[in-house]
Scaffold this motif. Structure first.
Motif, PDB file in Angstrom:
ATOM      1  N   LEU A   1       0.834  -1.203   0.000  1.00 20.34           N
ATOM      2  CA  LEU A   1       0.000   0.000   0.000  1.00 20.34           C
ATOM      3  C   LEU A   1       0.865   1.248   0.000  1.00 20.34           C
ATOM      4  N   PRO A   2       0.688   2.151  -0.983  1.00 22.91           N
ATOM      5  CA  PRO A   2       1.484   3.391  -0.993  1.00 22.91           C
ATOM      6  C   PRO A   2       1.100   4.290   0.173  1.00 22.91           C
ATOM      7  N   GLN A   3       2.088   4.973   0.734  1.00 21.99           N
ATOM      8  CA  GLN A   3       1.881   5.853   1.868  1.00 21.99           C
ATOM      9  C   GLN A   3       2.576   7.190   1.635  1.00 21.99           C
ATOM     10  N   LEU A   4       2.206   8.189   2.411  1.00 23.05           N
ATOM     11  CA  LEU A   4       2.937   9.445   2.403  1.00 23.05           C
ATOM     12  C   LEU A   4       4.316   9.204   3.018  1.00 23.05           C
ATOM     13  N   PRO A   5       5.313   9.958   2.616  1.00 26.61           N
ATOM     14  CA  PRO A   5       6.672   9.696   3.115  1.00 26.61           C
ATOM     15  C   PRO A   5       6.936  10.196   4.528  1.00 26.61           C
ATOM     16  N   VAL A   6       5.993  10.933   5.125  1.00 27.47           N
ATOM     17  CA  VAL A   6       6.143  11.407   6.502  1.00 27.47           C
ATOM     18  C   VAL A   6       4.835  11.166   7.253  1.00 27.47           C
ATOM     19  N   ASN A   7       4.922  11.102   8.561  1.00 22.96           N
ATOM     20  CA  ASN A   7       3.752  10.817   9.386  1.00 22.96           C
ATOM     21  C   ASN A   7       3.156  12.047  10.044  1.00 22.96           C
TER      22      ASN A   7
ATOM     23  N   VAL B   1      -4.446  18.037  -1.882  1.00 28.21           N
ATOM     24  CA  VAL B   1      -4.810  16.938  -2.779  1.00 28.21           C
ATOM     25  C   VAL B   1      -5.445  17.553  -4.025  1.00 28.21           C
ATOM     26  N   LYS B   2      -4.810  17.376  -5.161  1.00 27.65           N
ATOM     27  CA  LYS B   2      -5.303  18.012  -6.378  1.00 27.65           C
ATOM     28  C   LYS B   2      -6.637  17.426  -6.834  1.00 27.65           C
ATOM     29  N   GLU B   3      -6.843  16.125  -6.608  1.00 31.28           N
ATOM     30  CA  GLU B   3      -8.060  15.498  -7.112  1.00 31.28           C
ATOM     31  C   GLU B   3      -8.459  14.326  -6.220  1.00 31.28           C
ATOM     32  N   MET B   4      -9.741  14.241  -5.900  1.00 31.92           N
ATOM     33  CA  MET B   4     -10.284  13.096  -5.183  1.00 31.92           C
ATOM     34  C   MET B   4     -11.259  12.374  -6.097  1.00 31.92           C
ATOM     35  N   GLY B   5     -11.670  11.158  -5.722  1.00 31.76           N
ATOM     36  CA  GLY B   5     -12.644  10.468  -6.558  1.00 31.76           C
ATOM     37  C   GLY B   5     -12.740   8.999  -6.252  1.00 31.76           C
ATOM     38  N   LYS B   6     -13.854   8.400  -6.662  1.00 35.68           N
ATOM     39  CA  LYS B   6     -14.103   6.984  -6.429  1.00 35.68           C
ATOM     40  C   LYS B   6     -13.131   6.095  -7.198  1.00 35.68           C
ATOM     41  N   ASN B   7     -12.543   6.618  -8.268  1.00 27.62           N
ATOM     42  CA  ASN B   7     -11.573   5.827  -9.022  1.00 27.62           C
ATOM     43  C   ASN B   7     -10.234   5.737  -8.300  1.00 27.62           C
ATOM     44  N   PHE B   8     -10.020   6.588  -7.312  1.00 30.43           N
ATOM     45  CA  PHE B   8      -8.793   6.538  -6.524  1.00 30.43           C
ATOM     46  C   PHE B   8      -8.980   5.755  -5.229  1.00 30.43           C
TER      47      PHE B   8
ATOM     48  N   GLY C   1     -13.029   8.292  -1.838  1.00 32.40           N
ATOM     49  CA  GLY C   1     -12.594   9.518  -2.517  1.00 32.40           C
ATOM     50  C   GLY C   1     -11.144   9.847  -2.252  1.00 32.40           C
ATOM     51  N   MET C   2     -10.758   9.854  -0.999  1.00 35.82           N
ATOM     52  CA  MET C   2      -9.371   9.952  -0.554  1.00 35.82           C
ATOM     53  C   MET C   2      -9.147   8.789   0.407  1.00 35.82           C
ATOM     54  N   ASP C   3      -8.122   8.005   0.164  1.00 31.38           N
ATOM     55  CA  ASP C   3      -7.901   6.790   0.936  1.00 31.38           C
ATOM     56  C   ASP C   3      -7.612   7.129   2.397  1.00 31.38           C
ATOM     57  N   THR C   4      -8.462   6.642   3.285  1.00 31.15           N
ATOM     58  CA  THR C   4      -8.282   6.914   4.709  1.00 31.15           C
ATOM     59  C   THR C   4      -6.988   6.319   5.245  1.00 31.15           C
ATOM     60  N   ASN C   5      -6.512   5.250   4.621  1.00 24.75           N
ATOM     61  CA  ASN C   5      -5.249   4.646   5.042  1.00 24.75           C
ATOM     62  C   ASN C   5      -4.063   5.546   4.742  1.00 24.75           C
ATOM     63  N   VAL C   6      -4.233   6.446   3.776  1.00 23.15           N
ATOM     64  CA  VAL C   6      -3.169   7.360   3.384  1.00 23.15           C
ATOM     65  C   VAL C   6      -3.220   8.654   4.194  1.00 23.15           C
TER      66      VAL C   6
ATOM     67  N   ASN D   1      -3.340  12.644  -6.055  1.00 20.89           N
ATOM     68  CA  ASN D   1      -4.467  11.964  -5.424  1.00 20.89           C
ATOM     69  C   ASN D   1      -3.882  10.980  -4.422  1.00 20.89           C
ATOM     70  N   THR D   2      -4.712  10.255  -3.720  1.00 19.44           N
ATOM     71  CA  THR D   2      -4.183   9.350  -2.691  1.00 19.44           C
ATOM     72  C   THR D   2      -3.833   7.965  -3.216  1.00 19.44           C
ATOM     73  N   LEU D   3      -4.017   7.747  -4.505  1.00 13.11           N
ATOM     74  CA  LEU D   3      -3.653   6.458  -5.102  1.00 13.11           C
ATOM     75  C   LEU D   3      -2.269   6.506  -5.730  1.00 13.11           C
ATOM     76  N   HIS D   4      -1.995   7.579  -6.438  1.00 17.89           N
ATOM     77  CA  HIS D   4      -0.725   7.701  -7.157  1.00 17.89           C
ATOM     78  C   HIS D   4       0.249   8.544  -6.330  1.00 17.89           C
ATOM     79  N   LEU D   5       1.084   7.859  -5.559  1.00 18.21           N
ATOM     80  CA  LEU D   5       2.004   8.541  -4.653  1.00 18.21           C
ATOM     81  C   LEU D   5       3.466   8.299  -5.013  1.00 18.21           C
ATOM     82  N   GLN D   6       3.696   7.818  -6.236  1.00 21.63           N
ATOM     83  CA  GLN D   6       5.081   7.607  -6.655  1.00 21.63           C
ATOM     84  C   GLN D   6       5.816   8.935  -6.768  1.00 21.63           C
TER      85      GLN D   6
END
Length: 443
Positions: free
Chosen positions: A269-275, A282-289, A293-298, A400-405
């Motif tokens: 699971l991708p995460q933010l690099p700091v806690n 967040v530039k964009e939220m959505g059900k496709n991410f 809309g925004m991943d609560t795990n992130v 967005n909260t899916l693409h965190l590369q």
């Protein structure tokens, strides 16, 4: 003393004596500059989808499972799963080769507004259409009550699946965005919630997240005893939104094998690099991410009544700027943010959003944050609300909260990021820039 000031039709409450709005300086003045950062994430990957599906189905001896001439329902959900069209097509092709007559059945709980038309639109956007996959795609809002569990929970299932000679369950396994358990999102949830459509989703969610970890497996086990489930195909993705694992599972092994795959999914699971952050943009939220809309795990926010918020990550302010077209107006999760834009709000289909949140029971996630006329104003107010030296703000900007590369970090984070071997600073520092209408310009 306080005074109300109107700017572009929006009333702002400003503290008298701290200067008029336009005199307080333009956005970005005093803020740290940003740098582009690349995260190097674990990347196991299935190189050939069709070959891997065939290999997995061979392991469970598919020709012995499928009876010639039998109508076989294969679940098609609403999540944006990588390669889902290829995976479903490959499964159906192998069923055909074994003599079965496969078709796809919409299994998406309350998504698509709970209507056949809404479901069909979502599946079409995902490439799940008869002309693409070569099999019928059956969509309706009809369900059958199969009975009740030992705890008294009613068990619902899509009529098309009940009437089939066999059922194949296909879904991605990943951490859920509202509860923790040994089984979260996966094959069991696809059965209890996805195939249950609006009635099934309502049964599960009305109990609240504290009970979902127990309820979903219980309902799914009851369905397994009452339906001719042939096998499941579980999918795990890596942090690059690529297929990492495909695994065929026999029905009696659903629960145990899914537990193991969930642990693998957590590692990827991708995460933010700091806690710890002062500001997340967040530039964009959505059900496709994310389903929320925004991943609560992130982002480290549940916003579910009665459930404690996670300890990490801790983010003081979240600004979300836009809603993806692929969400079709469903802004579930907007309530996870503190500030947003008029542009996003204008795109909200409140009927679809409210149905989603009322079905889950997570009504806080549909509540609107503070709304401002432009990206610039929303970010500006968020920074001001921190009541700290703008130059010390610890901030991240993400697509967005899916693409965190790839993401953008304020220079104030560099000392912490420099200690990470899995991060690379990609370009020189730059200030945030905006168009004449106040929209954020891509770095």
């Amino acid at each position: 003393m306080e005074k109300t000031k109107t700017i572009r039709g929006v009333n702002y409450l400003t503290r008298w004596g701290r200067g008029k709005w336009k005199e307080e300086g333009k956005l970005g003045e005093g803020l740290p500059s940003f740098v582009k950062v690349k995260q190097i994430l674990p990347r196991p990957k299935v190189e050939d989808i069709e070959v891997e599906v065939a290999r997995e189905l061979e392991k469970i001896n598919l020709p012995e499972i499928v009876k010639p001439g039998h109508m076989i329902a294969v679940t098609a959900g609403s999540r944006g799963i990588a390669n889902i069209d290829r995976i479903l097509k490959s499964v159906c092709q192998k069923i055909k080769e074994a003599g079965g007559r496969p078709f796809l059945v919409a299994a998406m709980g309350s998504h698509g507004g709970g209507t056949a038309e809404g479901q069909r639109k979502i599946l079409s956007k995902l490439g799940i259409r008869e002309e693409n996959l070569g099999v019928p795609v059956l969509v309706s809002d009809q369900v059958v009550q199969l009975g009740c569990t030992s705890s008294g929970f009613p068990v619902y299932c899509a009529r098309e699946a009940v009437e089939a000679d066999g059922l194949v369950v296909v879904n991605r396994v990943k951490p859920h965005t509202a509860f923790r358990g040994e089984n979260e999102s996966g094959l069991l949830k696809m059965m209890a919630v996805g195939l249950g459509r609006v009635p099934g989703a309502t049964v599960v969610h009305r109990l609240g997240p504290g009970e979902m970890a127990r309820t979903i497996p219980e309902i799914a086990r009851e369905m397994l005893t009452r339906l001719p489930v042939l096998f499941g195909l579980a999918i795990v993705e890596n942090g690059y939104e690529e297929t990492a694992i495909i695994k065929a599972i026999r029905p009696e092994q659903f629960q145990e094998e899914e537990k193991k795959l969930l642990q693998e999914a957590r590692k990827l699971l991708p995460q933010l690099p700091v806690n710890s952050l002062d500001l997340l943009i967040v530039k964009e939220m959505g059900k496709n991410f994310s389903g929320t809309g925004m991943d609560t795990n992130v982002i480290g926010r549940w916003r579910v009544f009665g459930i404690p918020e996670p300890d990490v990550p801790h983010i003081r302010r979240i600004v979300v700027l836009d809603l993806s077209p692929q969400s079709h107006g469903n802004a579930t999760g907007i309530g996870l943010a503190d500030f947003t834009t008029r542009r996003l709000v204008k795109k909200i289909n409140f009927e679809a959003t409210y149905l989603n949140c009322l079905t889950t029971g997570f009504v806080q996630r549909a509540m609107l944050p503070m709304v401002f006329e432009s990206d610039r104003e929303a970010i500006d107010v968020a920074v001001r609300s921190l009541h700290m030296d703008a130059g010390q703000v610890r901030a991240l900007l993400i697509d967005n909260t899916l693409h965190l590369q790839e993401l953008y970090a304020s220079e104030t984070l560099l000392p912490e990021l420099a200690e990470r071997a899995d991060l690379r600073v990609e370009k020189e520092a730059f200030p945030l820039r905006f168009s004449t209408t106040g929209e954020l310009i891509d770095p």
